[in-house]
Design a protein around this motif. Sequence first.
Motif: not given
Length: 311
Positions: A3-9, A133-136, A20-21, A14-15
């Motif tokens: 519910d707080f993270t979406i990975h795009e295509d 840039m710090s997204s995780k 992110t929410k 490295d990721r």
Amino acid sequence: MNDFTIHEDKGLSDRPYMQTKVPKRLWLDLKDVRAVDAYDWGGDNWIGELSVNDDGDLVSDDAEEERKAEYSRKRYITARATFDDKITVFSIAEGALLQFEDIAHIRISAASPEKIGGKNKATIFDGIGFSGMSSKDVPESGLMEGEPGTLFLMTDPYPERGKNDDPSLQLELYLDEPQFEELFATLVANCDKLEKATMNTVIELFENEMQASLNEPWMTSEYGLLQREGKDWVSARARIDGIQVAYSKPRPLLPVVEDQEFENDDPDNTRPTVITFTDEALTKAMRSVRARLGWVIALLVVLLVSLMLTA
């Protein structure tokens, strides 16, 4: 994804590229601020079920629980608000669904101090570590876990009344009880002097990774509220980080020109328009001006007579 993270295509070296929410700051310009004092009949609606026994009396199927009911006092502050940024409601499948630049209804209530801030007392600076840039990946429970305030989408407020309002954003917020009581009392005492009210809120919202990396604080931003597939409820946790209310003395009222109804014997409207001053201070000032003009005219008449006599 949670519910707080979406990975795009698309991905980085490295990721994956992600949204992110996390806690985001939203500055609100408050409108129509009101302090509300209400009394409600606070019955226990869900204790036992009433039925009729063989003697025709009403009885409860939960005899051990006694229904309690009495009037309870509720005090809260209401408002609506506009903001410079944009909030977009979106879904993974359909993309953008709705977009807002205002909040139709805000309600601020009192809460015990230990509730506000939730479990982590998260701030926007905590959100920076999970965005841009710090997204995780954000933890399953989010950063503002336990925060009592909520921003939510209202799509059909009163379906049982046949009223189908346009979708709107609504905001439930809380202040520590001592600060709430002070603000409430000040609003009641100075409601006629209220000039401007603003509120600094922190709300868990999605933000594009590129925007989070490049936007400066003075730039407008577009944030997101995710509508999950098969779910109608769209919400985000929220908190007041600051509220500012400015008061000023009521400004003097300008003169009001009264419309005159002229009789038939005055077809050319030669009678003067009557001007009345609705402010007492202005009325006194005009009386003073008229008095001084009277003395000036009298002196001019005396001077003119004197000149005629000496001629």
